[in-house]
Design a protein around this motif. Structure first.
Motif, short mmCIF file in Angstrom:
data_model
loop_
_atom_site.label_atom_id
_atom_site.label_comp_id
_atom_site.label_asym_id
_atom_site.label_seq_id
_atom_site.Cartn_x
_atom_site.Cartn_y
_atom_site.Cartn_z
N GLY A 61 0.81 -1.20 0.00
CA GLY A 61 0.00 0.00 0.00
C GLY A 61 0.85 1.25 0.00
O GLY A 61 0.50 2.25 -0.65
N GLY A 62 1.98 1.22 0.73
CA GLY A 62 2.90 2.36 0.70
C GLY A 62 3.44 2.61 -0.69
O GLY A 62 3.58 3.76 -1.14
N ASP A 63 3.76 1.51 -1.41
CA ASP A 63 4.16 1.65 -2.82
C ASP A 63 3.08 2.36 -3.61
O ASP A 63 3.35 3.26 -4.42
CB ASP A 63 4.41 0.27 -3.45
N GLY A 64 1.83 1.94 -3.40
CA GLY A 64 0.72 2.52 -4.15
C GLY A 64 0.56 4.01 -3.87
O GLY A 64 0.29 4.80 -4.80
N LEU A 65 0.71 4.43 -2.61
CA LEU A 65 0.62 5.85 -2.28
C LEU A 65 1.71 6.65 -2.98
O LEU A 65 1.45 7.74 -3.50
CB LEU A 65 0.72 6.02 -0.76
N ALA A 66 2.93 6.11 -2.98
CA ALA A 66 4.03 6.80 -3.66
C ALA A 66 3.79 6.86 -5.16
O ALA A 66 4.07 7.88 -5.81
CB ALA A 66 5.35 6.09 -3.36
N ILE A 67 3.24 5.81 -5.73
CA ILE A 67 2.93 5.78 -7.17
C ILE A 67 1.88 6.84 -7.51
O ILE A 67 2.00 7.57 -8.50
CB ILE A 67 2.46 4.37 -7.57
N ALA A 68 0.84 6.94 -6.68
CA ALA A 68 -0.20 7.95 -6.92
C ALA A 68 0.39 9.36 -6.89
O ALA A 68 0.08 10.20 -7.75
CB ALA A 68 -1.30 7.82 -5.86
#
Length: 501
Positions: A61-68
């Motif tokens: 999920g942290g990856d996803g936040l950074a990607i967004a």
């Protein structure tokens, strides 16, 4: 070779890189997100598309936040984040990236246990719900959310691993997985991507380098290895200037019945086109005209259907046996006689494998280093039923060591288990090759490579690769839906020449 890692080893590689590069864990996450976004923006360039990023509260999920956040920085206009807070805990790196998301002013929605699931008007879903550590089927709110997202039929791009898919190990056949059109995975493909169970859930995957320590990954000495073209270029041998037919060995193909001569012809063709100096086919008397007509380069030893022919075994550098051989009494006698009289590694395929499964006493006579080439059903007949491809791999490891043989298990990513405990995955090949006779050509290729004095393990690696590569060269440029085995055999010299330049 590219080492393939289990989920446990991936965590070790992350930890080692963080400690010894050194780099903070959140900065490594930033690097992974940057690698993901770099690939994403090249393949989804329309910045007006609505994108929803679904995040769990762990590191995926942290990856996803950074990607967004990074997509927003690249001026994608319609980014929305949905955070699934189905547990009470979150990781420190998730929390850090969540603060950065808020600072960037990117809108988000939170989902708590039991909440009504929101409508999604996005065109693309980025899946960052759960990562590579999953080891049990989805249940509860995660299962409810994944079913909801699957029903939307959106374009799904998964971060590292699709939610619900195990990285390795036995996964239930009915496991619920968020279906991904594309997975952008970190550092190297996950083992599960290479097994048929992933087929219903992943259309394609792309591995992006995130800078994990290559030296440490090599030191893990993973038994699982992914074959690369550079490996084949190193293993293939250019034909010396002053060579002759004797330089490249004499292969014997024992194959065919009157009604299955095609298997014998294809196997002999694969053998000759892969470079054996001499190829002899032991075939039924009725097949001689067909052999002489289609392949005058191949010599013949006749079988009359009554008794096993006499053969000068010592003159053959390698033997391939089984394609179209039948399972009658004479076929069994021929296999037994071959195993009794020939002590070098041989290739055992098709009907010869079925005879082995029905006559276990023959196992003790298989020469050390021999290559068995089963498809899934033949493998299970030989070694018992299996509930998954992962369990087949574990059995192959054990049996290859027990019998001192190489097992080449046919698959989209063909799997090679060796006596030393190594497991190689072959990347070449395509669905256009899914037609009867392809395995017969492969048997001939393997026998040819053994005849040319390649060690059995090398013969498996090279043989599987060039077999699939020839099929790729025929199918992919012209978008052919079917590649015929005979055409593939004829393509082999061209494929080998390109790899030895």
């Amino acid at each position: 070779m590219l080492p393939l890692l289990t989920a446990k080893d991936i965590r070790k590689a992350d930890a080692y890189t963080i400690k010894h590069e050194p780099i903070s864990s959140i900065d490594l996450m930033e690097r992974a997100a940057k690698a993901f976004v770099g690939w994403f923006i090249n393949h989804f360039p329309d910045k007006k598309q609505a994108i929803t990023v679904y995040c769990g509260t762990g590191n995926n999920g942290g990856d996803g936040l950074a990607i967004a956040r990074m997509l927003n920085e690249h001026h994608y206009k319609k980014i929305c984040v949905v955070v699934a807070r189905f547990g009470k805990k979150s990781t420190a790196d998730f929390d850090g990236n969540f603060e950065r998301l808020i600072t960037a002013g990117i809108p988000y929605t939170g989902i708590n246990p039991g909440d009504k699931l929101p409508d999604d008007k996005g065109q693309i879903i980025i899946d960052a719900l759960l990562g590579s550590g999953l080891n049990k089927p989805l249940a509860g709110d995660y299962a409810r959310l994944v079913n909801h997202l699957n029903d939307l039929n959106k374009t799904v791009v998964a971060v590292d691993v699709p939610t619900g898919l195990f990285t390795d190990g036995d996964m239930p056949a009915d496991a619920l997985v968020l279906k991904a059109g594309l997975v952008i995975t970190f550092q190297q493909p996950k083992l599960s991507f290479l097994l048929p169970e992933s087929g219903p859930h992943i259309n394609c995957w792309e591995a992006v380098n995130i800078g994990l320590s290559g030296e440490f990954i090599q030191s893990l000495n993973s038994p699982y290895q992914f074959i690369e073209e550079k490996d084949i270029r190193q293993l293939l041998r250019p034909r010396p200037r002053f060579s002759n037919k004797g330089t490249f060995g004499h292969a014997l193909i024992i194959a065919g019945q009157p009604e299955t001569m095609g298997a014998a012809l294809l196997s002999a063709s694969g053998c000759a086109h892969a470079g054996a100096g001499l190829t002899t086919a032991c075939i039924p008397q009725s097949g001689l005209v067909a052999l002489n007509t289609s392949q005058p380069e191949v010599m013949a030893i006749m079988r009359d259907g009554k008794k096993t022919p006499e053969m000068a075994w010592d003159k053959f550098s390698a033997i391939g046996i089984g394609p179209g051989l039948g399972k009658d009494k004479q076929a069994l006698q021929l296999l037994g006689n071959t195993l009794k009289n020939y002590q070098k590694p041989m290739v055992i395929d098709a009907d010869a494998l079925n005879l082995l499964s029905a006559n276990p006493k023959l196992w003790k006579k298989i020469p050390a280093g021999s290559i068995l080439t089963p498809h899934m059903k033949e493998f299970d007949r030989l070694f018992g039923g299996h509930i998954s491809w992962w369990s087949r791999i574990q059995t192959a490891i054990v049996r290859a060591a027990e019998y001192n043989i190489n097992i080449l298990l046919k698959n989209n990513y063909t799997i090679i288990a060796t006596p030393g405990g190594r497991v190689y995955f072959n990347p070449t090949g395509n669905p256009a090759m899914a037609t009867g006779g392809m395995g017969d050509v492969l048997t001939g290729i393997l026998a040819s490579l053994l005849a040319q004095q390649h060690p059995p393990e090398q013969a498996c690696i090279i043989g599987a690769y060039i077999h699939g590569k020839a099929g790729d060269e025929l199918a992919l440029p012209s978008r052919m839906t079917v590649v015929m085995p005979g055409k593939l055999a004829q393509q082999l010299p061209v494929t080998i020449a390109r790899l030895t330049l």
